[in-house]
Design a protein around this motif. Structure first.
Motif, mmCIF file in Angstrom:
data_model
loop_
_atom_site.group_PDB
_atom_site.id
_atom_site.type_symbol
_atom_site.label_atom_id
_atom_site.label_comp_id
_atom_site.label_asym_id
_atom_site.label_seq_id
_atom_site.Cartn_x
_atom_site.Cartn_y
_atom_site.Cartn_z
ATOM 1 N N GLN A 14 0.862 -1.063 -0.062
ATOM 2 C CA GLN A 14 -0.412 0.096 -0.034
ATOM 3 C C GLN A 14 1.058 1.338 0.291
ATOM 4 N N ARG A 15 1.883 1.684 -0.437
ATOM 5 C CA ARG A 15 3.078 2.120 -1.037
ATOM 6 C C ARG A 15 2.928 2.538 -2.788
ATOM 7 N N ALA A 16 2.062 3.641 -3.175
ATOM 8 C CA ALA A 16 1.818 3.649 -4.284
ATOM 9 C C ALA A 16 2.832 5.207 -4.847
ATOM 10 N N LYS A 52 12.073 -2.747 3.295
ATOM 11 C CA LYS A 52 11.023 -2.666 3.624
ATOM 12 C C LYS A 52 10.676 -3.231 4.533
ATOM 13 N N ASP A 53 11.634 -3.437 5.300
ATOM 14 C CA ASP A 53 11.148 -3.258 7.061
ATOM 15 C C ASP A 53 11.468 -2.257 8.162
ATOM 16 N N GLU A 54 12.080 -1.266 7.679
ATOM 17 C CA GLU A 54 12.567 -0.002 8.461
ATOM 18 C C GLU A 54 10.841 0.645 8.546
ATOM 19 N N SER A 55 11.128 1.315 10.005
ATOM 20 C CA SER A 55 10.384 2.220 10.827
ATOM 21 C C SER A 55 9.858 3.250 9.590
ATOM 22 N N GLU A 56 8.702 3.869 9.024
ATOM 23 C CA GLU A 56 8.498 5.055 8.211
ATOM 24 C C GLU A 56 8.887 5.981 9.838
ATOM 25 N N LEU A 57 9.216 7.247 9.182
ATOM 26 C CA LEU A 57 9.227 8.204 10.140
ATOM 27 C C LEU A 57 8.558 9.083 9.408
ATOM 28 N N GLU A 58 7.390 10.902 9.905
ATOM 29 C CA GLU A 58 6.699 11.621 8.965
ATOM 30 C C GLU A 58 7.249 12.463 9.030
ATOM 31 N N LEU A 276 14.344 -1.093 -11.165
ATOM 32 C CA LEU A 276 13.044 -0.703 -11.390
ATOM 33 C C LEU A 276 12.321 -0.165 -10.094
ATOM 34 N N VAL A 277 12.031 0.428 -9.696
ATOM 35 C CA VAL A 277 10.751 0.408 -9.037
ATOM 36 C C VAL A 277 9.652 1.326 -9.163
ATOM 37 N N TYR A 278 8.449 0.171 -8.769
ATOM 38 C CA TYR A 278 7.140 0.412 -9.809
ATOM 39 C C TYR A 278 6.192 0.141 -8.429
ATOM 40 N N HIS A 279 4.702 1.060 -8.669
ATOM 41 C CA HIS A 279 3.925 0.164 -7.528
ATOM 42 C C HIS A 279 3.147 -0.590 -8.998
ATOM 43 N N ALA A 280 1.961 -1.218 -8.380
ATOM 44 C CA ALA A 280 1.270 -2.494 -9.413
ATOM 45 C C ALA A 280 -0.230 -2.697 -8.990
ATOM 46 N N ALA A 298 3.879 -1.229 -4.015
ATOM 47 C CA ALA A 298 5.381 -0.402 -4.460
ATOM 48 C C ALA A 298 6.397 -2.292 -5.045
ATOM 49 N N MET A 299 6.844 -2.102 -6.172
ATOM 50 C CA MET A 299 7.608 -3.781 -6.181
ATOM 51 C C MET A 299 8.719 -3.366 -6.658
ATOM 52 N N LEU A 300 9.625 -4.025 -6.830
ATOM 53 C CA LEU A 300 11.190 -3.831 -7.730
ATOM 54 C C LEU A 300 11.240 -5.740 -9.031
ATOM 55 N N MET A 301 12.111 -4.783 -10.146
ATOM 56 C CA MET A 301 11.920 -5.400 -11.212
ATOM 57 C C MET A 301 13.690 -5.342 -11.246
#
Length: 314
Positions: A14-16, A52-58, A276-280, A298-301
């Motif tokens: 859920q990260r576009a 992927k596993d790092e905490s998010e900072l607002e 390539l970092v992309y969303h799908a 978010a996905m990686l290619m």
């Protein structure tokens, strides 16, 4: 990257509009649109996979009213002119589609610890009467031969509005130096599903060529990626310097359960492989308005350059 890592699978859920930036010290930074469209978040890791596993900072939250109070979209973090900047778009609670491009500036060398301040809407060139007067978003920046450029999407026309991509040279991290130049408009059928859209530009430079990918059509399963190419020695503010691909360079793949791939960024993993970092999406049936469905991941290619061009294959 771990040998068991699965490419083209949901990586960060859920990260576009995902953006990954690798700094000169090797650290990776990640930001993206969140489903609530109400804040800007950052992650930092020593490895790409580790994001992927790092905490998010607002680092910033939307205003309650006025500019930057609704639809906080597509942030990107960059380091230019000696400072950290985050470029993003936002609307107004009183006029939710009054989307315009804005910028934050970090007040120190550490974007995860130092404060961010608003620099407001991107300032167009003094001679430019047109830029950012209409729906404008998805800005990215890149450097070529010591010059920084700003590319963004903006809607034009009456009736059915069309989203084009424009370019200008930058004076500093929040001011443009030249008038807008049109790079691409949705000419082809695959750019016109639902809406006529060119948006989400991203740039990679390799072996004397500048490649700009972008996204086209509405944000459901028809979303796909196109590409333009220019010589690095050419005048990048001349539209004739750019050649547009006739067909998408990446589109939905039912076989791989990847639908609507787009809004990408470029990075490299720790071994130097191009990524390539992309969303799908992973489903074709979208409940409600695709814009407000949270399931863009978010996905990686991993990709390669073949015959001098980036080739994207699942």
């Amino acid at each position: 990257m771990d040998k068991n890592f699965e490419y083209n699978k949901p990586w960060i859920l859920q990260r576009a509009d995902p953006y990954v930036y690798r700094h000169t010290d090797g650290k990776y930074y990640f930001t993206a649109s969140v489903p609530e469209y109400d804040r800007i978040v950052l992650r930092c890791s020593d490895t790409l996979e580790g994001l992927k596993d790092e905490s998010e900072l607002e680092v910033w939250h939307r205003h309650e009213l006025g500019p930057m109070s609704k639809h906080i979209w597509a942030p990107e973090i960059h380091f230019l002119f000696g400072k950290w900047y985050i470029y993003f778009a936002g609307g107004e609670m009183e006029d939710i589609w009054k989307i315009r491009p804005y910028v934050l500036e970090c007040q120190g060398p550490d974007p995860m610890k130092d404060p961010w301040v608003e620099k407001g809407k991107i300032t167009r060139a003094e001679t430019d009467e047109f830029s950012f007067e209409a729906f404008s978003l998805d800005a990215t920046v890149f450097e070529n031969k010591g010059v920084w450029y700003y590319i963004w999407a903006e809607k034009v026309g009456v009736g059915k509005q069309i989203s084009n991509l424009y370019i200008a040279r930058m004076k500093n991290g929040y001011t443009l130096e030249t008038d807008q130049v049109l790079l691409t408009t949705p000419d082809y059928d695959w750019e016109r599903h639902g809406y006529w859209v060119n948006e989400g530009p991203s740039v990679i430079i390799r072996d004397g060529k500048v490649f700009m990918t972008y996204s086209a059509s509405d944000t459901g399963v028809n979303y796909c990626m196109g590409m333009l190419t220019a010589d690095a020695d050419s005048d990048l503010l001349d539209p004739l310097s750019w050649k547009k691909e006739r067909y998408p360079v990446l589109a939905s793949s039912p076989e791989h359960v990847v639908y609507g791939p787009g809004h990408n960024s470029f990075t490299v993993d720790e071994e130097g492989n191009d990524i390539l970092v992309y969303h799908a999406r992973t489903e074709t049936e979208i409940v409600g308005d695709p814009l407000y469905n949270p399931n863009r991941h978010a996905m990686l290619m991993k990709f390669q350059f073949i015959d001098g061009k980036p080739v994207f294959k699942f």
